[in-house]
Design a protein around this motif. Structure first.
Motif, PDB file in Angstrom:
ATOM      1  N   ALA A  80       0.853  -1.250  -0.012  1.00 40.43           N
ATOM      2  CA  ALA A  80      -0.043  -0.048   0.024  1.00 40.43           C
ATOM      3  C   ALA A  80       0.840   1.279   0.050  1.00 40.43           C
ATOM      4  O   ALA A  80       2.144   1.148   0.511  1.00 40.43           O
ATOM      5  CB  ALA A  80      -0.950  -0.112   1.173  1.00 40.43           C
ATOM      6  N   THR A  81       0.391   2.296  -0.413  1.00 44.64           N
ATOM      7  CA  THR A  81       1.402   3.553  -0.474  1.00 44.64           C
ATOM      8  C   THR A  81       2.002   3.909   0.918  1.00 44.64           C
ATOM      9  O   THR A  81       3.295   4.250   1.016  1.00 44.64           O
ATOM     10  CB  THR A  81       0.584   4.788  -1.169  1.00 44.64           C
ATOM     11  N   SER A  82       1.268   3.529   2.024  1.00 46.08           N
ATOM     12  CA  SER A  82       1.876   3.895   3.376  1.00 46.08           C
ATOM     13  C   SER A  82       2.825   5.235   3.345  1.00 46.08           C
ATOM     14  O   SER A  82       3.804   5.285   4.249  1.00 46.08           O
ATOM     15  CB  SER A  82       2.589   2.798   3.904  1.00 46.08           C
ATOM     16  N   VAL A  83       2.485   6.361   2.872  1.00 45.25           N
ATOM     17  CA  VAL A  83       3.387   7.503   2.803  1.00 45.25           C
ATOM     18  C   VAL A  83       2.872   8.600   4.174  1.00 45.25           C
ATOM     19  O   VAL A  83       3.512   9.170   4.213  1.00 45.25           O
ATOM     20  CB  VAL A  83       2.990   8.211   1.575  1.00 45.25           C
ATOM     21  N   LYS A  84       1.672   8.041   4.499  1.00 49.10           N
ATOM     22  CA  LYS A  84       1.341   8.843   5.773  1.00 49.10           C
ATOM     23  C   LYS A  84       1.675   8.155   7.136  1.00 49.10           C
ATOM     24  O   LYS A  84       1.616   7.153   7.352  1.00 49.10           O
ATOM     25  CB  LYS A  84      -0.045   9.166   6.010  1.00 49.10           C
ATOM     26  N   PRO A  85       2.169   8.828   8.141  1.00 58.06           N
ATOM     27  CA  PRO A  85       2.647   8.343   9.210  1.00 58.06           C
ATOM     28  C   PRO A  85       1.376   7.437  10.121  1.00 58.06           C
ATOM     29  O   PRO A  85       1.643   6.435  10.695  1.00 58.06           O
ATOM     30  CB  PRO A  85       2.832   9.531  10.390  1.00 58.06           C
ATOM     31  N   ASP A  86       0.078   7.841   9.778  1.00 54.07           N
ATOM     32  CA  ASP A  86      -1.135   7.327  10.514  1.00 54.07           C
ATOM     33  C   ASP A  86      -1.133   5.734   9.781  1.00 54.07           C
ATOM     34  O   ASP A  86      -1.391   4.880  10.538  1.00 54.07           O
ATOM     35  CB  ASP A  86      -2.382   7.877  10.320  1.00 54.07           C
ATOM     36  N   ALA A  87      -1.001   5.597   8.459  1.00 51.90           N
ATOM     37  CA  ALA A  87      -1.028   4.477   7.857  1.00 51.90           C
ATOM     38  C   ALA A  87       0.086   3.551   8.523  1.00 51.90           C
ATOM     39  O   ALA A  87      -0.092   2.328   8.654  1.00 51.90           O
ATOM     40  CB  ALA A  87      -0.851   4.683   6.371  1.00 51.90           C
ATOM     41  N   ARG A  88       1.325   4.049   8.580  1.00 54.18           N
ATOM     42  CA  ARG A  88       2.420   3.196   8.819  1.00 54.18           C
ATOM     43  C   ARG A  88       2.108   2.875  10.529  1.00 54.18           C
ATOM     44  O   ARG A  88       2.634   1.680  10.817  1.00 54.18           O
ATOM     45  CB  ARG A  88       3.633   3.918   8.719  1.00 54.18           C
ATOM     46  N   ARG A  89       1.853   3.697  11.296  1.00 55.42           N
ATOM     47  CA  ARG A  89       1.404   3.255  12.817  1.00 55.42           C
ATOM     48  C   ARG A  89       0.876   2.048  12.880  1.00 55.42           C
ATOM     49  O   ARG A  89       0.895   1.263  13.833  1.00 55.42           O
ATOM     50  CB  ARG A  89       0.846   4.476  13.285  1.00 55.42           C
ATOM     51  N   ARG A  90      -0.540   2.057  12.026  1.00 55.79           N
ATOM     52  CA  ARG A  90      -1.059   0.745  12.138  1.00 55.79           C
ATOM     53  C   ARG A  90      -0.316  -0.744  11.900  1.00 55.79           C
ATOM     54  O   ARG A  90      -0.567  -1.579  12.194  1.00 55.79           O
ATOM     55  CB  ARG A  90      -2.327   0.832  11.158  1.00 55.79           C
ATOM     56  N   ILE A  91       0.689  -0.578  10.725  1.00 53.85           N
ATOM     57  CA  ILE A  91       1.357  -1.567  10.564  1.00 53.85           C
ATOM     58  C   ILE A  91       2.296  -1.898  11.704  1.00 53.85           C
ATOM     59  O   ILE A  91       2.710  -3.009  12.039  1.00 53.85           O
ATOM     60  CB  ILE A  91       2.474  -1.285   9.265  1.00 53.85           C
ATOM     61  N   VAL A  92       2.985  -0.747  12.161  1.00 51.74           N
ATOM     62  CA  VAL A  92       4.018  -0.983  13.246  1.00 51.74           C
ATOM     63  C   VAL A  92       3.209  -1.696  14.673  1.00 51.74           C
ATOM     64  O   VAL A  92       3.840  -2.738  15.030  1.00 51.74           O
ATOM     65  CB  VAL A  92       4.801   0.114  13.902  1.00 51.74           C
ATOM     66  N   ASP A  93       1.866  -1.110  14.802  1.00 46.72           N
ATOM     67  CA  ASP A  93       1.323  -1.605  16.038  1.00 46.72           C
ATOM     68  C   ASP A  93       0.891  -3.192  15.674  1.00 46.72           C
ATOM     69  O   ASP A  93       1.012  -4.026  16.710  1.00 46.72           O
ATOM     70  CB  ASP A  93      -0.164  -0.892  16.088  1.00 46.72           C
ATOM     71  N   LEU A  94       0.640  -3.643  14.467  1.00 50.60           N
ATOM     72  CA  LEU A  94       0.178  -4.988  14.078  1.00 50.60           C
ATOM     73  C   LEU A  94       1.318  -5.682  14.479  1.00 50.60           C
ATOM     74  O   LEU A  94       1.252  -6.969  15.028  1.00 50.60           O
ATOM     75  CB  LEU A  94      -0.646  -5.031  12.610  1.00 50.60           C
ATOM     76  N   ALA A  95       2.572  -5.306  13.988  1.00 53.17           N
ATOM     77  CA  ALA A  95       3.724  -6.172  14.128  1.00 53.17           C
ATOM     78  C   ALA A  95       3.958  -6.432  15.701  1.00 53.17           C
ATOM     79  O   ALA A  95       4.448  -7.370  16.067  1.00 53.17           O
ATOM     80  CB  ALA A  95       4.931  -5.558  13.447  1.00 53.17           C
ATOM     81  N   ARG A  96       4.011  -5.240  16.410  1.00 54.83           N
ATOM     82  CA  ARG A  96       4.209  -5.318  17.792  1.00 54.83           C
ATOM     83  C   ARG A  96       3.221  -6.295  18.552  1.00 54.83           C
ATOM     84  O   ARG A  96       3.580  -7.105  19.482  1.00 54.83           O
ATOM     85  CB  ARG A  96       4.156  -3.812  18.263  1.00 54.83           C
ATOM     86  N   ALA A  97       2.051  -6.108  18.046  1.00 52.24           N
ATOM     87  CA  ALA A  97       1.181  -6.893  18.809  1.00 52.24           C
ATOM     88  C   ALA A  97       1.343  -8.478  18.413  1.00 52.24           C
ATOM     89  O   ALA A  97       0.956  -9.440  19.157  1.00 52.24           O
ATOM     90  CB  ALA A  97      -0.536  -6.851  18.150  1.00 52.24           C
ATOM     91  N   HIS A  98       2.027  -8.932  17.497  1.00 54.09           N
ATOM     92  CA  HIS A  98       2.415 -10.241  17.090  1.00 54.09           C
ATOM     93  C   HIS A  98       3.779 -10.510  17.407  1.00 54.09           C
ATOM     94  O   HIS A  98       4.271 -11.521  17.156  1.00 54.09           O
ATOM     95  CB  HIS A  98       1.935 -10.605  15.760  1.00 54.09           C
ATOM     96  N   ASP A  99       4.678  -9.317  18.137  1.00 54.93           N
ATOM     97  CA  ASP A  99       6.034  -9.583  18.381  1.00 54.93           C
ATOM     98  C   ASP A  99       6.757 -10.187  17.337  1.00 54.93           C
ATOM     99  O   ASP A  99       7.828 -10.963  17.162  1.00 54.93           O
ATOM    100  CB  ASP A  99       6.049 -10.908  19.536  1.00 54.93           C
ATOM    101  N   VAL A 100       6.499  -9.379  16.127  1.00 56.45           N
ATOM    102  CA  VAL A 100       7.393  -9.686  14.778  1.00 56.45           C
ATOM    103  C   VAL A 100       8.230  -8.195  14.581  1.00 56.45           C
ATOM    104  O   VAL A 100       7.517  -7.277  14.789  1.00 56.45           O
ATOM    105  CB  VAL A 100       6.483 -10.156  13.661  1.00 56.45           C
ATOM    106  N   LEU A 101       9.111  -8.338  13.688  1.00 54.93           N
ATOM    107  CA  LEU A 101       9.774  -7.037  13.269  1.00 54.93           C
ATOM    108  C   LEU A 101       9.186  -6.208  12.215  1.00 54.93           C
ATOM    109  O   LEU A 101       8.929  -7.146  11.005  1.00 54.93           O
ATOM    110  CB  LEU A 101      11.244  -7.355  12.967  1.00 54.93           C
TER     111      LEU A 101
END
Ligand code: ATP
Ligand code: MG
Length: 171
Positions: A80-101
């Motif tokens: 996805a473009t993920s050019v906005k911090p909000d869009a990327r935050r959701r990705i980081v949050d999901l990774a953290r929730a599943h303990d992956v990098l």
């Protein structure tokens, strides 16, 4: 050639404006089933891969599937473009929730390259000005990616770099 050493279990965000080459890059380096594309999910929920009105449902569906994959220990790429911090935050949050990098691979090519590609496309009905706005948003926020929580941030700036880069998966 530049080499990206990717952890075997990662949530990879491909980041870049429309026509930066995210989907092409994904197809070259990852299995089709590893790549979750926002356009694909827009089409799944609305029959129209360009439907902006379907954005919320498309991303809810995409993140649901991404979460299931990560639970199963499967490397996952978000196209996805993920050019906005909000869009990327959701990705980081999901990774953290599943303990992956969370890993970002940024395609920040010259605007002229993107506009030339866009002009050749029949599947992107919007104006090239959209690309300019997306690129500006990305460049305004690019320096903050590490701080946003991405554990690796790879930035590819020329078609040659994109062409030559090797991706290796490391345990
Ligand atoms: P969108 O966000 O709109 O989905 P995208 O970042 O996924 O865009 P692609 O669909 O991968 O971009 O590529 C856009 C166009 O540029 C396509 O026509 C593709 O063939 C061309 N293209 C992509 N990567 C390259 C490349 N490395 N060399 C030459 N052409 C490329
Ligand atoms: Mg694409």
């Amino acid at each position: 050639a530049p080499q990206i050493n990717l952890p075997e279990l990662a949530l990879v965000a491909l980041v870049g404006a429309s026509s930066a080459g995210k989907s092409t890059f994904a197809a070259q380096h990852f299995l089709p089933s590893e790549v979750l594309s926002s356009d694909f999910f827009r089409a799944l929920v609305s029959d129209d891969e360009n439907s902006l009105e379907a954005t919320q449902d498309a991303f809810d569906s995409l993140f649901f599937v991404a979460g299931k994959r990560l639970e199963r220990g499967k490397l996952t790429v978000i196209d996805a473009t993920s050019v906005k911090p909000d869009a990327r935050r959701r990705i980081v949050d999901l990774a953290r929730a599943h303990d992956v990098l969370p890993v970002a691979i940024v395609l920040d090519l010259p605007r002229s390259v993107l506009e030339a590609r866009h002009a050749e496309r029949l599947d992107r009905p919007f104006s090239a000005a959209v690309i300019g706005k997306q690129m500006a948003e990305l460049r305004r926020t690019l320096r903050g990616l590490q701080k946003e929580g991405f554990r690796q941030v790879w930035v590819l700036r020329t078609p040659e770099e994109v062409q030559d880069v090797q991706i290796r998966r490391v345990p």
